[in-house]
Design an enzyme around this catalytic site. Sequence first.
Site, mmCIF file in Angstrom:
data_model
loop_
_atom_site.group_PDB
_atom_site.id
_atom_site.type_symbol
_atom_site.label_atom_id
_atom_site.label_comp_id
_atom_site.label_asym_id
_atom_site.label_seq_id
_atom_site.Cartn_x
_atom_site.Cartn_y
_atom_site.Cartn_z
ATOM 1 N N ARG A 178 33.890 30.973 59.876
ATOM 2 C CA ARG A 178 32.524 30.848 60.534
ATOM 3 C C ARG A 178 32.303 32.077 61.540
ATOM 4 O O ARG A 178 31.833 31.892 62.546
ATOM 5 C CB ARG A 178 32.375 29.537 61.288
ATOM 6 C CG ARG A 178 32.432 28.377 60.450
ATOM 7 C CD ARG A 178 31.553 28.401 59.144
ATOM 8 N NE ARG A 178 32.054 27.176 58.359
ATOM 9 C CZ ARG A 178 32.895 27.633 57.167
ATOM 10 N NH1 ARG A 178 33.128 28.655 56.920
ATOM 11 N NH2 ARG A 178 33.252 26.688 56.624
ATOM 12 N N SER B 43 27.378 21.087 61.413
ATOM 13 C CA SER B 43 28.491 20.806 62.406
ATOM 14 C C SER B 43 28.337 21.649 63.524
ATOM 15 O O SER B 43 27.973 22.759 63.496
ATOM 16 C CB SER B 43 30.013 21.291 61.873
ATOM 17 O OG SER B 43 30.338 20.519 60.670
ATOM 18 N N GLU C 91 30.096 25.730 66.993
ATOM 19 C CA GLU C 91 29.741 26.767 65.917
ATOM 20 C C GLU C 91 28.163 27.205 65.756
ATOM 21 O O GLU C 91 27.651 28.354 65.514
ATOM 22 C CB GLU C 91 29.972 25.994 64.513
ATOM 23 C CG GLU C 91 29.713 26.425 63.352
ATOM 24 C CD GLU C 91 29.842 25.861 62.016
ATOM 25 O OE1 GLU C 91 30.945 25.202 61.946
ATOM 26 O OE2 GLU C 91 29.047 25.891 61.091
HETATM 27 C C1 LIG Z 1 22.819 19.322 56.825
HETATM 28 C C2 LIG Z 1 23.501 20.759 57.004
HETATM 29 C C3 LIG Z 1 24.859 20.938 56.520
HETATM 30 C C4 LIG Z 1 25.553 22.163 56.706
HETATM 31 N N1 LIG Z 1 26.567 22.547 55.975
HETATM 32 C C5 LIG Z 1 27.381 23.625 56.158
HETATM 33 C C6 LIG Z 1 28.466 23.745 55.396
HETATM 34 O O1 LIG Z 1 29.182 22.885 54.801
HETATM 35 N N2 LIG Z 1 29.058 25.064 55.586
HETATM 36 C C7 LIG Z 1 28.807 26.071 56.612
HETATM 37 O O2 LIG Z 1 29.440 27.085 56.668
HETATM 38 N N3 LIG Z 1 27.677 25.668 57.042
HETATM 39 C C8 LIG Z 1 26.989 24.600 57.114
HETATM 40 N N4 LIG Z 1 25.803 24.395 57.690
HETATM 41 C C9 LIG Z 1 25.323 25.268 58.724
HETATM 42 C C10 LIG Z 1 24.306 26.235 58.088
HETATM 43 O O3 LIG Z 1 23.758 26.159 57.094
HETATM 44 C C11 LIG Z 1 24.989 27.774 57.837
HETATM 45 O O4 LIG Z 1 25.607 28.167 58.850
HETATM 46 C C12 LIG Z 1 24.154 28.804 57.301
HETATM 47 O O5 LIG Z 1 24.774 29.612 56.697
HETATM 48 C C13 LIG Z 1 23.111 29.177 58.279
HETATM 49 O O6 LIG Z 1 21.945 30.067 57.690
HETATM 50 P P1 LIG Z 1 20.646 30.405 58.235
HETATM 51 O O7 LIG Z 1 19.817 31.223 57.599
HETATM 52 O O8 LIG Z 1 19.918 28.960 58.622
HETATM 53 O O9 LIG Z 1 20.837 31.000 59.570
HETATM 54 P P2 LIG Z 1 20.412 30.869 61.081
HETATM 55 O O10 LIG Z 1 20.588 29.345 61.787
HETATM 56 O O11 LIG Z 1 18.821 31.120 60.914
HETATM 57 O O12 LIG Z 1 21.127 31.846 61.834
HETATM 58 C C14 LIG Z 1 22.469 31.811 62.016
HETATM 59 C C15 LIG Z 1 22.797 33.144 62.505
HETATM 60 O O13 LIG Z 1 22.626 34.328 61.669
HETATM 61 C C16 LIG Z 1 21.753 35.251 62.063
HETATM 62 N N5 LIG Z 1 21.126 36.082 61.163
HETATM 63 C C17 LIG Z 1 20.389 35.247 60.022
HETATM 64 N N6 LIG Z 1 19.763 36.087 59.069
HETATM 65 C C18 LIG Z 1 20.188 37.522 59.634
HETATM 66 C C19 LIG Z 1 20.014 38.644 59.061
HETATM 67 N N7 LIG Z 1 19.245 38.775 57.967
HETATM 68 N N8 LIG Z 1 20.500 39.758 59.885
HETATM 69 C C20 LIG Z 1 21.132 39.444 60.891
HETATM 70 N N9 LIG Z 1 21.430 38.357 61.411
HETATM 71 C C21 LIG Z 1 20.780 37.154 60.919
HETATM 72 C C22 LIG Z 1 20.855 34.808 63.110
HETATM 73 O O14 LIG Z 1 20.574 35.757 64.364
HETATM 74 C C23 LIG Z 1 21.900 33.705 63.870
HETATM 75 O O15 LIG Z 1 22.917 34.443 64.613
HETATM 76 C C24 LIG Z 1 24.987 23.233 57.456
HETATM 77 C C25 LIG Z 1 23.762 22.980 58.116
HETATM 78 C C26 LIG Z 1 23.130 21.585 57.934
HETATM 79 C C27 LIG Z 1 21.814 21.528 58.748
#
Ligand SMILES: Cc1cc2nc3c(=O)[nH]c(=O)nc-3n(C[C@H](O)[C@H](O)[C@H](O)COP(=O)(O)OP(=O)(O)OC[C@H]3O[C@@H](n4cnc5c(N)ncnc54)[C@H](O)[C@@H]3O)c2cc1C
Length: 306
Positions: free
Chosen positions: A176, A225, A295
Amino acid sequence: MRSEELKVIFEDVQGEKRLKESMRNYTSFHIGGAVDLLIFPEGTDDLRKILYLCNKYKIPLFVLGFGTNILVKDGGIRGVIVSLDKGFSEVRVVEGETVTAGAGAGLQTMVGFALKNELSGMEFAVGIPGSVGGALVMNAGTEDGEMEDVVQEVRIMTSDGEIKTLKKGDIKFSYRYSNFPAGSILLETDTLLKKGNGKNIKREMELFIHKRRLKQPLSFNSAGSVFKNPPGDFAGRLIESAGLKGFHVGDAMLSYVHANFIINRGNATARDVLRLIEIVKEKVFTKTGISLEEEIKIIGEDTENN
Ligand SMILES: Cc1cc2nc3c(=O)[nH]c(=O)nc-3n(C[C@H](O)[C@H](O)[C@H](O)COP(=O)(O)OP(=O)(O)OC[C@H]3O[C@@H](n4cnc5c(N)ncnc54)[C@H](O)[C@@H]3O)c2cc1C
C-alpha cells in the site's frame, strides 16, 4: 483565498469547474466538508495551466482519484482539487499484451477490458473500487496480487508541468505504498498482461468477488481497510481481539463483518471517524504493543469547533 477569487484565477482553464462542492459526493465514505474549487481538466495543457497557477499563487492542490481511500475532514479543503475522470480515462491495447490505461479510468474498467480481451494479470483487482491513478499510488491489491505486479511504465506530470516516463524500476512499490515524486500527477500507465483463457479468467474473478462479498461490509459506505496490516498480522484480527468489533462513535462504526472497516451508518462526521481511529490505536497498543498505521489518507481542515 475565496472560491470566487479562485474561479477568476482559473477561468482560462478548460473543463468543468465546481465551486464549494461537498466532498461527501466525491468520497466512498460520504463524509467531508466542501472544497473551494473542483476542476475536471480535459487534457494535459489544462493540467499544466492548473499546476502553473497553483505554483504562482501558492494555492494548495490535491489530486483526487475516485475518493475510495480518503477521509476528508469536516472543515473541507482550502484550495483546488483536480479530478482526472473526465479527460484521462481511456483504456486500450497498445500492442499484444500491453494495456495502457489513463489514470482517471476506473480500475474496474481496466479489469473488464482485460477480461474482454482475454488478458490475464488483473484478476486480483476485481472488485477493488477506485481509479487506475489511485490504485498505482496506493499499490492497491490483495493477497492475490497488487498493481506492482503488472506495471511497466507510468507517465506523470511533474509539479513544474513536465511530462516524464517512469520505468517500473524507477518507482519503489511496497505494501500500500509507492514513491512517485512529490506533487506529481499520474497521467497513464502501461501494464503488461499475459494472453489467457477468457473462461478461466472469468472463473478466477468470480471466486475473488465471492471472497470479497463474504469478507467485506459492502452494503455500507466506507473507505475500505482503515489500517495497514502490521507485519505478520492482520489489523482486523487485532481490533477484534481488543473487543472493539461493533464499537462506534456517533455513526462511525467498526464493522461486525470486518473490524478493520469503519462504516458510515448514515450521518458520521470526519470527527467521529478520527475519534474512533484514536480509540482503536490506543486500545490495540495497550493490549498488544503494536502501533497501527492508517492506510487511508486523511486530508482537509478541522471545523472551527474541533
Ligand atoms: C469497499 C472497499 C473495498 C476496498 N478494497 C480494497 C482492496 O481489496 N485492496 C486495496 O488495496 N484497496 C482497497 N480499497 C481501498 C481503495 O479502493 C484503493 O486504495 C484504491 O486504489 C484508491 O483509489 P482511488 O482512485 O479511489 O484513490 P483516492 O482515494 O481518490 O486517492 C488515494 C491517493 O491517491 C492519490 N491519487 C489518485 N489519483 C492520482 C493521480 N492521478 N495522480 C496523483 N495522485 C493520485 C490521491 O491524491 C490520494 O493520495 C477498498 C475501498 C473500499 C471502499
